[in-house]
Design a protein around this motif. Structure first.
Motif, short mmCIF file in Angstrom:
data_model
loop_
_atom_site.label_atom_id
_atom_site.label_comp_id
_atom_site.label_asym_id
_atom_site.label_seq_id
_atom_site.Cartn_x
_atom_site.Cartn_y
_atom_site.Cartn_z
N ALA A 59 -1.61 11.28 14.77
CA ALA A 59 -1.21 10.35 13.72
C ALA A 59 -2.46 9.92 12.97
N PRO A 60 -2.41 9.84 11.63
CA PRO A 60 -3.60 9.49 10.86
C PRO A 60 -4.06 8.07 11.13
N ALA A 61 -5.36 7.88 11.18
CA ALA A 61 -5.94 6.57 11.48
C ALA A 61 -5.56 5.54 10.42
N ALA A 62 -5.34 5.96 9.19
CA ALA A 62 -5.01 5.02 8.12
C ALA A 62 -3.71 4.28 8.41
N THR A 63 -2.80 4.90 9.16
CA THR A 63 -1.52 4.25 9.44
C THR A 63 -1.66 3.17 10.49
N GLU A 64 -2.76 3.16 11.24
CA GLU A 64 -2.98 2.13 12.24
C GLU A 64 -3.06 0.75 11.59
N ASN A 65 -3.48 0.68 10.32
CA ASN A 65 -3.64 -0.59 9.63
C ASN A 65 -2.47 -0.91 8.73
N ALA A 66 -1.33 -0.26 8.93
CA ALA A 66 -0.17 -0.53 8.08
C ALA A 66 0.19 -2.01 8.17
N GLY A 67 0.43 -2.61 7.04
CA GLY A 67 0.80 -4.02 7.00
C GLY A 67 -0.41 -4.93 6.91
N ASN A 68 -1.60 -4.40 6.91
CA ASN A 68 -2.79 -5.23 6.80
C ASN A 68 -3.14 -5.47 5.35
N ASN A 69 -4.22 -6.17 5.11
CA ASN A 69 -4.62 -6.55 3.76
C ASN A 69 -4.80 -5.35 2.85
N GLN A 70 -4.56 -5.56 1.57
CA GLN A 70 -4.73 -4.52 0.57
C GLN A 70 -5.39 -5.16 -0.63
N SER A 71 -6.38 -4.47 -1.21
CA SER A 71 -7.08 -4.93 -2.40
C SER A 71 -7.68 -6.31 -2.24
N GLY A 72 -8.09 -6.68 -1.01
CA GLY A 72 -8.75 -7.95 -0.79
C GLY A 72 -7.83 -9.15 -0.81
N LYS A 73 -6.53 -8.97 -1.01
CA LYS A 73 -5.60 -10.11 -1.02
C LYS A 73 -5.23 -10.47 0.41
N ASN A 74 -4.90 -11.73 0.62
CA ASN A 74 -4.51 -12.20 1.94
C ASN A 74 -3.07 -11.85 2.22
N GLY A 75 -2.72 -11.78 3.48
CA GLY A 75 -1.34 -11.56 3.88
C GLY A 75 -1.08 -10.17 4.38
N ASN A 76 0.05 -10.03 5.04
CA ASN A 76 0.49 -8.74 5.56
C ASN A 76 1.51 -8.15 4.60
N LEU A 77 1.47 -6.86 4.44
CA LEU A 77 2.43 -6.18 3.58
C LEU A 77 3.58 -5.66 4.41
N VAL A 78 4.80 -5.93 3.97
CA VAL A 78 5.98 -5.32 4.56
C VAL A 78 6.29 -4.13 3.67
N LYS A 79 6.25 -2.93 4.27
CA LYS A 79 6.40 -1.70 3.50
C LYS A 79 7.75 -1.04 3.74
N SER A 80 8.17 -0.24 2.79
CA SER A 80 9.42 0.48 2.91
C SER A 80 9.27 1.61 3.93
N PRO A 81 10.17 1.68 4.90
CA PRO A 81 10.09 2.74 5.89
C PRO A 81 10.73 4.06 5.43
N LEU A 82 11.29 4.05 4.21
CA LEU A 82 11.93 5.25 3.69
C LEU A 82 12.04 5.21 2.18
N VAL A 83 12.39 6.34 1.61
CA VAL A 83 12.61 6.45 0.17
C VAL A 83 14.04 6.02 -0.13
N GLY A 84 14.23 5.23 -1.17
CA GLY A 84 15.59 4.80 -1.51
C GLY A 84 15.59 3.76 -2.60
N THR A 85 16.66 2.99 -2.66
CA THR A 85 16.83 1.93 -3.65
C THR A 85 16.73 0.58 -2.95
#
Length: 151
Positions: A59-85
């Motif tokens: 598994a790629p190491a980048a996925t270990e940080n899923a939900g962590n900070n992005q672009s220096g902003k605070n907070g955790n990201l809740v991401k879509s687990p699939l493609v859809g609407t």
């Protein structure tokens, strides 16, 4: 399901071009979903069975940080687990599951993503307060796309 059969199933799905697989019985539910990677990796998958998660090797190491900070902003990201609407509410006339400023608990349903005519509940990964809704109701979303920021 025996462990040997489970491992064989995981390997077959990982080696195939499928992006996900779900198997349900009265006793358990098994979901296998491949991790999105920058470069193709054979054998990358996440397995969830009755709340148990296990990352398969490679598994790629980048996925270990899923939900962590992005672009220096605070907070955790809740991401879509699939493609859809993306749907913010259970129906057109209902109130959204959550709005900016709402407190959420880990496991709380905060949205729905419709994929192949199936409604999939999106749950919060963390406890906290919704600080940002990153997509609009009815908008198409991609696998791994951030939906909410929770602090």
């Amino acid at each position: 399901m025996e462990l040997e059969n489970l491992v064989t199933l995981i390997q077959k799905v990982s080696e195939s071009e499928l992006t996900g697989f779900q198997y349900e019985t009265d006793e358990f539910t098994l979901k296998i979903q491949k991790e999105k990677a920058a470069a193709p990796l054979v054998g990358s998958a996440v397995v969830q069975a009755e709340g148990i998660s296990q990352k398969m090797e490679n598994a790629p190491a980048a996925t270990e940080n899923a939900g962590n900070n992005q672009s220096g902003k605070n907070g955790n990201l809740v991401k879509s687990p699939l493609v859809g609407t993306f749907y913010a509410a259970p129906s057109e006339e209902a109130e959204p599951f959550v709005a900016v400023g709402d407190t959420v608990k880990k496991g709380q349903v905060i949205a729905i993503v419709e994929a192949m005519k199936l409604m999939n509940d999106i749950e919060s990964d963390v406890d906290g307060t919704v600080t940002e809704v990153l997509v609009k109701n009815g908008e198409a979303v991609e696998y791994g796309q951030p939906l909410f920021r929770v602090e």
